[in-house]
Design an enzyme around this catalytic site. Structure first.
Site, PDB file in Angstrom:
ATOM      1  N   SER A   1      -9.633   2.110   2.909  1.00  0.00           N
ATOM      2  CA  SER A   1      -8.748   2.860   2.050  1.00  0.00           C
ATOM      3  C   SER A   1      -7.741   1.978   1.309  1.00  0.00           C
ATOM      4  O   SER A   1      -7.129   2.440   0.338  1.00  0.00           O
ATOM      5  CB  SER A   1      -7.968   3.906   2.863  1.00  0.00           C
ATOM      6  OG  SER A   1      -7.125   3.279   3.802  1.00  0.00           O
TER       7      SER A   1
ATOM      8  N   SER B   1      -9.772  -0.198   7.215  1.00  0.00           N
ATOM      9  CA  SER B   1      -9.214  -0.147   5.864  1.00  0.00           C
ATOM     10  C   SER B   1      -8.513  -1.393   5.365  1.00  0.00           C
ATOM     11  O   SER B   1      -8.147  -1.454   4.192  1.00  0.00           O
ATOM     12  CB  SER B   1      -8.256   1.029   5.728  1.00  0.00           C
ATOM     13  OG  SER B   1      -8.998   2.202   5.537  1.00  0.00           O
TER      14      SER B   1
ATOM     15  N   LYS C   1       0.860  -1.185   0.000  1.00  0.00           N
ATOM     16  CA  LYS C   1       0.000   0.000   0.000  1.00  0.00           C
ATOM     17  C   LYS C   1       0.896   1.234   0.000  1.00  0.00           C
ATOM     18  O   LYS C   1       1.922   1.262   0.690  1.00  0.00           O
ATOM     19  CB  LYS C   1      -0.884  -0.016   1.245  1.00  0.00           C
ATOM     20  CG  LYS C   1      -1.875   1.139   1.328  1.00  0.00           C
ATOM     21  CD  LYS C   1      -2.752   1.010   2.575  1.00  0.00           C
ATOM     22  CE  LYS C   1      -3.807   2.101   2.632  1.00  0.00           C
ATOM     23  NZ  LYS C   1      -4.670   1.974   3.848  1.00  0.00           N
TER      24      LYS C   1
END
Ligand code: GLN
Length: 501
Positions: free
Chosen positions: A158, A182, A80
């Site tokens: 997210s 997330s 990420k």
């Protein structure tokens, strides 16, 4: 062998092939890089670098050739874009950090990596909501991410890039971060497995900070076993760099699971396990298709020997206002470092220092980030601090205490992850509250600092994946992974894959 199906293999299977030298890490890496390019339109990746990835793969092959046999050696993954990396840019999904390069690797990146860690090869950086603020990946400053099950829908957020990349089999595994859901929510919305460990289990060093008392790293992959393999390398104390990292030795989460696979499914491997179902998680707020799918998965847990008991988490609804006071408060403080002076975007034209601050921040931050900075600054300001921030902290404590009361009656708490399946891109429009409400089932355990995971449980409306959430007591990641693994030995929801064009 034919390498056309390498992307169908799990982390564990790829590792075994690499260890048996049936395939090299360079070959595996080339295969996945080709697939990433082929499915670029999903928007999952923000950066790749063929030369860097191939150099890492060669380093892994050298270690393999020397006879090293560690569980992840040579297997690729992607991070990420919240984790800072020396060899790839790091943007946190924000224009504020466009073209930013960190001089160091995040602890989690280093521990998984090929230079000083477990030997995984980095394929690139994954799209996410700006500074990890969002639930649909539509707050990325760069591009939205498509859900591989239906490209008109969001992948969740997210960590939406991480989820979409794993679900589309562009990577066998990815890292994510979870502040209020997330990891769990995008895992649920894309039909993959993800675990947010106990707060402090993984070092936050090198994770671009959102809300420091909540932020936690975790693995996202197709199965509980693959998550266990990654978590074993990611977790562990980092006393010199993150004072909130837990002073507990890193554990081997995978060996017990591998032993359980070898034994096969005894009739009732989960006998004695009590699963608590909070009434507040099964009420009117959850859509019928999700409830039905979650109940179906729970019936499978009963077949495996677990007992279901009713528990209560009475303050569940308050977790939304409490989280959306505390997280913005911490974010407003954390993001004050982006002032255009030290790093990040600086406006090209300004009249004086104050003007430079204002223009740099206005140009660099997107709407949702700006909104949270304003809310956070407001609730921390003199005259409102007691009414909002302190009050929220007190309720946070009560939420954590409610979990302990529930855990007196059960070992694991279960429910939905998200009240609906993935929604259409743009469907929630500009309404931030519509996004906040979708976090109802993940925020309370984040506020309490508890570990939680999402396990593929079946399909709901529109044929979209549904996740079952399992929440454990502090430090009980092994118990969560073990229960999820037994469920996955008995079911194949986690093996279903979207048919990509
Ligand atoms: N959706 C939540 C938010 O927008 C959670 C995000 C996260 O866990 N990083 O804050």
């Amino acid at each position: 062998m034919s390498h056309t199906d390498l992307h169908d293999l799990s982390v564990a299977q790829l590792a075994a092939k690499l260890a048996a030298r049936e395939v090299s890490s360079v070959e595996v890496t080339q295969h996945f890089l080709g697939r990433i390019r082929q499915h670029d339109s999903l928007g999952a990746f923000l950066a790749t670098d063929r030369e860097v990835s191939l150099a890492e793969a060669r380093a892994a092959d050298v270690r393999l050739a020397a006879g090293e046999r560690t569980p992840l050696l040579g297997v690729p993954l992607a991070h990420k874009d919240i984790f800072v990396t020396r060899d790839f840019p790091t943007t946190a999904g924000s224009k504020m950090l466009e073209n930013y390069r960190s001089p160091f690797d995040a602890t989690v990146v280093a521990r998984l990596g090929v230079h000083s860690g477990a030997g995984m090869v980095t394929l690139g950086k994954l799209n996410c909501d700006e500074f990890a603020m969002g639930s649909g990946n539509d707050n990325s400053a760069y591009k939205p991410v498509q859900n591989p099950w239906d490209i008109t829908r969001v992948p969740g957020g997210s960590s939406g890039g991480s989820a979409a990349a794993v679900a589309a089999r562009l990577v066998p595994a990815a890292t994510g971060t979870d502040t209020g859901g997330s990891i769990r929510q995008p895992a649920a919305l894309t039909g993959i497995t993800g675990i947010k460990p106990t707060y402090g289990r993984c070092s936050r060093y090198g994770m671009v900070a959102f809300a420091s008392s909540l932020d936690q790293a975790g693995p996202m992959a197709r199965s509980a076993l693959d998550c266990a393999l990654l978590l074993s390398s990611m977790a562990g104390p980092d006393p010199d760099r993150d004072s909130t990292s837990l002073d507990l030795p890193a554990l081997d989460y995978a060996t017990d699971l591998i032993a359980a696979s070898a034994q096969g499914t005894g009739a009732t491997p989960l006998k004695g396990l009590k699963i608590g179902l909070p009434t507040q998680f099964f009420g009117a707020g959850c859509s019928a298709d999700v409830l039905q799918t979650v109940r179906g998965a729970l019936a499978e847990f009963e077949k495996l020997g677990a007992t279901l008991v009713d528990v209560s988490l009475p303050l569940t609804e308050l977790s939304i206002p409490v989280y959306y006071v505390i997280a913005p408060a911490e974010a407003s403080s954390n993001l004050s470092r982006f002032d255009g002076v030290r790093y990040g975007h600086r406006a090209a034209h300004y009249t004086d220092l104050t003007d430079m601050y204002k223009k740099s921040r206005s140009e660099g931050f997107g709407d949702e980030v700006t909104r949270r900075i304003m809310i956070g600054t407001y609730v921390l300001s003199h005259g409102y601090y007691d009414a909002y921030y302190l009050k929220a902290q007190k309720i946070r404590r009560l939420i954590a205490e409610d979990f302990q009361k529930a855990f007196a009656q059960c070992d694991i708490i279960a429910g939905p992850v998200s009240p609906t399946v993935a929604w259409k891109i743009g469907e929630k429009g500009d309404d931030p509250v519509a996004n906040y409400l979708a976090d109802i089932y993940t925020l309370s355990s984040s506020l309490a600092g508890l570990p939680g995971m999402s396990v593929p449980a079946g399909f709901g409306e529109g044929g979209m994946p549904v996740g079952l959430q399992l929440i454990g007591n502090y430090f009980k990641e092994a118990q969560l992974l073990g229960a999820a693994h037994q469920f996955q030995l008995a079911t194949d929801w986690h093996l279903r894959t979207p048919s990509l064009r």
